[in-house]
Design a protein around this motif. Structure first.
Motif, mmCIF file in Angstrom:
data_model
loop_
_atom_site.group_PDB
_atom_site.id
_atom_site.type_symbol
_atom_site.label_atom_id
_atom_site.label_comp_id
_atom_site.label_asym_id
_atom_site.label_seq_id
_atom_site.Cartn_x
_atom_site.Cartn_y
_atom_site.Cartn_z
ATOM 1 N N THR A 99 38.242 47.783 57.284
ATOM 2 C CA THR A 99 37.562 47.885 55.994
ATOM 3 C C THR A 99 38.128 46.877 54.999
ATOM 4 N N MET A 100 39.393 46.526 55.153
ATOM 5 C CA MET A 100 39.993 45.566 54.236
ATOM 6 C C MET A 100 39.257 44.227 54.254
ATOM 7 N N GLY A 101 38.696 43.861 55.429
ATOM 8 C CA GLY A 101 37.981 42.601 55.495
ATOM 9 C C GLY A 101 36.799 42.589 54.543
ATOM 10 N N ALA A 102 36.034 43.703 54.555
ATOM 11 C CA ALA A 102 34.898 43.783 53.635
ATOM 12 C C ALA A 102 35.365 43.886 52.195
ATOM 13 N N PHE A 103 36.432 44.668 52.002
ATOM 14 C CA PHE A 103 36.883 44.861 50.624
ATOM 15 C C PHE A 103 37.519 43.596 50.050
ATOM 16 N N ALA A 104 38.080 42.762 50.942
ATOM 17 C CA ALA A 104 38.679 41.519 50.470
ATOM 18 C C ALA A 104 37.617 40.633 49.822
ATOM 19 N N ALA A 105 36.409 40.623 50.432
ATOM 20 C CA ALA A 105 35.333 39.826 49.830
ATOM 21 C C ALA A 105 34.951 40.397 48.466
ATOM 22 N N VAL A 106 34.880 41.740 48.393
ATOM 23 C CA VAL A 106 34.580 42.377 47.109
ATOM 24 C C VAL A 106 35.665 42.059 46.097
ATOM 25 N N LEU A 107 36.917 42.113 46.545
ATOM 26 C CA LEU A 107 38.039 41.827 45.650
ATOM 27 C C LEU A 107 37.945 40.401 45.100
ATOM 28 N N ALA A 108 37.681 39.450 46.024
ATOM 29 C CA ALA A 108 37.584 38.055 45.579
ATOM 30 C C ALA A 108 36.465 37.884 44.566
ATOM 31 N N HIS A 109 35.358 38.603 44.803
ATOM 32 C CA HIS A 109 34.219 38.465 43.900
ATOM 33 C C HIS A 109 34.509 39.118 42.548
ATOM 34 N N GLU A 110 35.050 40.344 42.608
ATOM 35 C CA GLU A 110 35.247 41.093 41.374
ATOM 36 C C GLU A 110 36.404 40.560 40.542
ATOM 37 N N ILE A 111 37.457 40.123 41.222
ATOM 38 C CA ILE A 111 38.626 39.691 40.460
ATOM 39 C C ILE A 111 38.426 38.280 39.903
ATOM 40 N N ASN A 112 37.508 37.530 40.522
ATOM 41 C CA ASN A 112 37.248 36.183 40.010
ATOM 42 C C ASN A 112 36.627 36.228 38.614
ATOM 43 N N GLN A 113 35.751 37.212 38.379
ATOM 44 C CA GLN A 113 35.095 37.311 37.071
ATOM 45 C C GLN A 113 36.079 37.609 35.939
ATOM 46 N N PRO A 114 36.937 38.662 36.083
ATOM 47 C CA PRO A 114 37.897 38.886 34.985
ATOM 48 C C PRO A 114 38.895 37.754 34.815
ATOM 49 N N LEU A 115 39.287 37.089 35.906
ATOM 50 C CA LEU A 115 40.213 35.968 35.777
ATOM 51 C C LEU A 115 39.561 34.810 35.023
ATOM 52 N N THR A 116 38.286 34.547 35.336
ATOM 53 C CA THR A 116 37.575 33.494 34.615
ATOM 54 C C THR A 116 37.448 33.847 33.139
ATOM 55 N N ALA A 117 37.109 35.120 32.893
ATOM 56 C CA ALA A 117 36.972 35.548 31.494
ATOM 57 C C ALA A 117 38.302 35.469 30.766
ATOM 58 N N ILE A 118 39.384 35.885 31.429
ATOM 59 C CA ILE A 118 40.717 35.816 30.811
ATOM 60 C C ILE A 118 41.041 34.369 30.446
ATOM 61 N N SER A 119 40.723 33.443 31.373
ATOM 62 C CA SER A 119 40.991 32.030 31.108
ATOM 63 C C SER A 119 40.210 31.546 29.882
ATOM 64 N N ASN A 120 38.921 31.926 29.818
ATOM 65 C CA ASN A 120 38.090 31.488 28.677
ATOM 66 C C ASN A 120 38.581 32.086 27.359
ATOM 67 N N TYR A 121 38.879 33.397 27.380
ATOM 68 C CA TYR A 121 39.337 34.045 26.149
ATOM 69 C C TYR A 121 40.686 33.494 25.705
ATOM 70 N N THR A 122 41.540 33.157 26.662
ATOM 71 C CA THR A 122 42.843 32.580 26.303
ATOM 72 C C THR A 122 42.667 31.217 25.631
ATOM 73 N N ARG A 123 41.738 30.396 26.140
ATOM 74 C CA ARG A 123 41.471 29.097 25.512
ATOM 75 C C ARG A 123 40.942 29.284 24.100
ATOM 76 N N LEU A 124 40.017 30.291 23.957
ATOM 77 C CA LEU A 124 39.474 30.547 22.619
ATOM 78 C C LEU A 124 40.580 30.968 21.651
ATOM 79 N N THR A 125 41.490 31.814 22.159
ATOM 80 C CA THR A 125 42.600 32.246 21.309
ATOM 81 C C THR A 125 43.454 31.054 20.893
ATOM 82 N N LYS A 126 43.742 30.166 21.873
ATOM 83 C CA LYS A 126 44.566 28.981 21.566
ATOM 84 C C LYS A 126 43.862 28.077 20.540
#
Length: 541
Positions: free
Chosen positions: A311-338
Motif C-alpha cells: 500500500t505504501m507504493g500507492a500512498f507514496a504517489a499520493v504523498l508526493a502529490h499532496e505534499i508538493n502543493q503545500p511545499l509550493t505554497a509555503i515557498s510562495n508565501y515565504t517569498r511574499l513575506t520576504k
C-alpha cells in the motif's frame, strides 16, 4: 540438540555412564514387565525394554549400538536366569542386538531425514514401519534359533513368534515415542484438572474392563479408546504417548491381578497395538494441525505486513502529490513575506498574512506525513467507535491520485446519518485501499476507457454498516471465482493474490464477512462493520 532440552543432560554424561544408566533401566524395565512368560524361553507379551533400546540409539547416536547386544545377554543370563544353553544366550543377544542395531542405524541415516523429535507425521510413520519390520525379523530369527535348539516345539513356533513380535512392537510404539518426546521437548504436559480427570477415567476404565465381567472382558477393552482418544485430541502427541504408557502399565498390572489366562494374552496384545497405533496417528495429526495453524498465523502476519508495504507504493504517489502543493505554497508565501518585509516602508500587514498562510501550509504538510506514519505503523488492533464516512473518505483520498493517473473515476455514495462503527481504522482503510486498487487494475486489464469505481456505505437490515466497492470492469474470472478469497489466487501477471484474502481476514476480524458479486457489467465486493449501537446492546446483554 538445543542445550536447554532434557536430552542435553545425557550428552553431558560420559558415554560409559550413559550406557550403564541404559543398562540399569533396561534391567529394571525387563524385570518389571516379566509377566506371563512362556517358560523356559522367557518370551513375554510386553517388552517395553525394546522401546528403550530404540530410544537410546535414536537420542544419543550409533555409538551406543553395542549396548543393545550387552543388555539382553545380561538380563536373560544373569537377572532372569533363564535355563538356556550358553550358546543360546550369546546367539540370542546377537540376534536382538543386530536386529535392533540395524533398525536404529537405518533410522539415523542422514539421507533418510528421520526427525527424532517426531515433529512430523512422516517421522512417526517411519518409526512405526521400521519397528514393525525389525521386530518381525528379530522374532522370526530368535524363535527359529530356539526351535533349532529344541526349546520351542514346531507346533508352537508360529504362536510364539507372533507373541514375541507383537510384544516387542508394543514396546517400541508405546515407550519409544514417549521417551523421544520427553527428551526433546522443552516443556511437557502441564498438570491440570482435565489431565487429572483423564487419569481417573483411565483408572475407571481398567476397573470396568477387569471387574465387571470375565466373559466379555476382551470386548470391553474398547473402552480404553475413550480416554486415549481424548488425550490425543486435547493434548496431541505429547499427551497420547503419556496416556499409552499409563494404559500399558495399568493393563499389565490389571491382567496380573485378574489372573488372565495365557490363551487371552495374544488378544490383549493385538488390541493394545491397535490402540497404540490409533492414538499415535491421531496425536500426530493433531500436532500437525496445530503446527499448520501456527504457521498460518505467522503467514497471515507476514501477509499483513506485505500488504502495508504494498500500500505504501500507492500512498507514496499520493504523498508526493499532496505534499508538493503545500511545499509550493509555503515557498510562495515565504517569498511574499520576504518581499513585504524588504519594502520601504515594510508592509507588515501583507507579511503577517503571508506568514499565516505559510504556517497553515506547514500544518497541512505535517498532517500528510502523519497519515503516512499511521498507515505503515504496525501495532495492536484499536477497536474504537469511529465515523464510517470519515474512514471511507480518507481511504478514498489515498487512492485519488492513482485513479486519476489511470483515468478511472472514483466516486463515493454514503448514506446520511451513518452510525459510528467500532473498528480498527487503519485496518479498514487498508482493506478499502486494496479493494479500490484491485478494482482499478481489473478495469485497466479489461481495457475500459470509461473506468468507474463507486464506494458505497449504507445500513444493512441487521443494523450494521455495509461498505461496497463497485466497478464497471470485466468482473471476476468464472474459473477462479470460487477461490477468489483464497490467498495467492490471482489472474494478474504481477499480482500476489493477497488483496481479497486480506480484506476478508479484516472483515472477519471485525465480526463480519466479505461478499463478492460478479456480472457481465462489473464486480462488487462488500463487507460489514459493527456499529457502536450494536456493541452497546451486546454489552447490556
Amino acid at each position: 540438540m538445543a542445550r536447554n532440552l532434557p536430552v542435553s543432560v545425557l550428552f553431558s554424561w560420559p558415554p560409559a555412564l550413559a550406557g550403564l544408566a541404559y543398562l540399569v533401566a533396561y534391567v529394571a524395565i525387563d524385570w518389571l514387565s516379566y509377566i506371563s512368560p512362556i517358560t523356559p524361553i522367557g518370551v513375554t507379551p510386553w517388552n517395553p525394554a525394546t522401546g528403550l533400546s530404540f530410544a537410546l540409539v535414536l537420542l544419543l547416536g550409533r555409538d551406543y549400538i553395542p549396548w543393545l547386544f550387552i543388555a539382553p545377554l545380561i538380563v536373560n543370563a544373569f537377572v532372569l536366569g533363564l535355563p538356556l544353553p550358553p550358546a543360546v544366550h550369546v546367539l540370542g543377544a546377537a540376534v536382538v542386538g543386530a536386529g535392533y542395531g540395524a533398525a536404529t542405524a537405518f533410522l539415523t541415516m542422514p539421507s533418510l531425514g528421520f526427525d527424532r523429535t517426531l515433529s512430523t507425521k512422516r517421522s512417526l510413520m517411519m518409526l512405526i514401519a521400521v519397528a514393525a519390520v525389525s521386530t518381525g525379523v528379530v522374532a522370526v530369527v530368535y524363535v527359529g534359533l530356539l526351535a533349532a535348539f529344541g526349546l520351542v516345539a514346531a507346533a508352537d513356533v508360529t504362536v510364539t513368534t507372533a507373541q514375541l513380535w507383537i510384544g516387542d512392537m508394543i514396546g517400541v510404539t508405546v515407550l519409544t515415542p514417549f521417551l523421544l518426546i520427553g527428551f526433546t521437548r522443552r516443556r511437557m504436559l502441564v498438570p491440570s484438572l482435565e489431565l487429572g480427570a483423564l487419569v481417573i477415567v483411565l483408572a475407571l476404565t481398567l476397573a470396568a474392563v477387569f471387574g465387571l465381567s470375565d466373559t466379555f472382558r476382551v470386548k470391553q477393552f474398547y473402552l480404553f479408546f475413550l480416554p486415549v482418544m481424548w488425550m490425543a485430541v486435547r493434548f496431541g502427541l505429547e499427551g497420547v504417548t503419556a496416556g499409552l504408557v499409563l494404559t500399558q502399565v495399568g493393563l499389565m498390572a490389571a491382567m496380573q491381578y485378574a489372573g488372565v489366562q495365557d490363551s487371552e494374552v495374544t488378544a490383549y496384545q493385538a488390541l493394545m497395538i491397535v490402540l497404540a497405533l490409533t492414538g499415535l496417528t491421531i496425536g500426530a495429526v493433531v500436532n500437525e494441525q496445530l503446527r499448520t495453524q501456527a504457521q498460518l498465523r505467522q503467514n497471515q502476519e507476514a501477509l499483513e505486513r506485505a500488504a502495508r508495504l504494498d500500500t505504501m507504493g500507492a500512498f507514496a504517489a499520493v504523498l508526493a502529490h499532496e505534499i508538493n502543493q503545500p511545499l509550493t505554497a509555503i515557498s510562495n508565501y515565504t517569498r511574499l513575506t520576504k518581499m513585504a518585509v524588504e519594502k520601504q516602508p515594510p508592509d507588515n500587514e501583507a507579511a503577517r498574512q503571508a506568514a499565516g498562510h505559510a504556517v497553515a501550509q506547514v500544518d497541512r504538510a505535517a498532517e500528510v506525513v502523519r497519515r503516512l506514519r499511521d498507515l505503515i505503523q504496525l501495532g495492536h488492533n484499536e477497536m474504537v467507535p469511529q465515523s464510517a464516512a470519515e474512514l471511507i473518505r480518507e481511504a478514498v483520498s489515498h487512492c485519488r491520485f492513482e485513479m486519476q493517473a489511470n483515468h478511472v473515476a472514483l466516486e463515493t455514495r454514503l448514506a446520511r446519518n451513518l452510525p459510528l462503527v467500532v473498528c480498527d481504522g487503519l485496518q479498514i482503510q487498508q482493506a478499502l485501499i486494496n479493494l479500490i486498487r484491485n478494482a482499478a487494475e481489473s478495469i485497466k486489464g479489461g481495457g475500459r476507457p470509461d473506468g468507474r469505481i463507486l464506494v458505497e456505505a449504507d445500513t444493512s437490515e441487521l443494523g450494521r454498516v455495509i461498505v461496497t466497492v463497485r466497478d464497471n470492469g470485466p468482473g471476476f474470472d468464472p474459473v477462479i471465482l470460487e477461490r477468489a478469497l483464497t490467498p495467492f489466487t490471482t489472474t494478474k501477471r504481477e499480482g500476489l493474490g493477497l488483496g481479497l484474502a486480506l480484506a476478508r481476514s479484516t472483515a472477519e476480524a471485525h465480526g463480519g464477512q466479505l461478499l463478492i458479486e460478479s456480472t457481465g457489467g462489473g464486480a462488487a465486493v462488500s463487507f460489514t462493520l459493527p456499529t457502536s449501537i450494536e456493541n452497546d446492546q451486546r454489552m447490556l446483554k
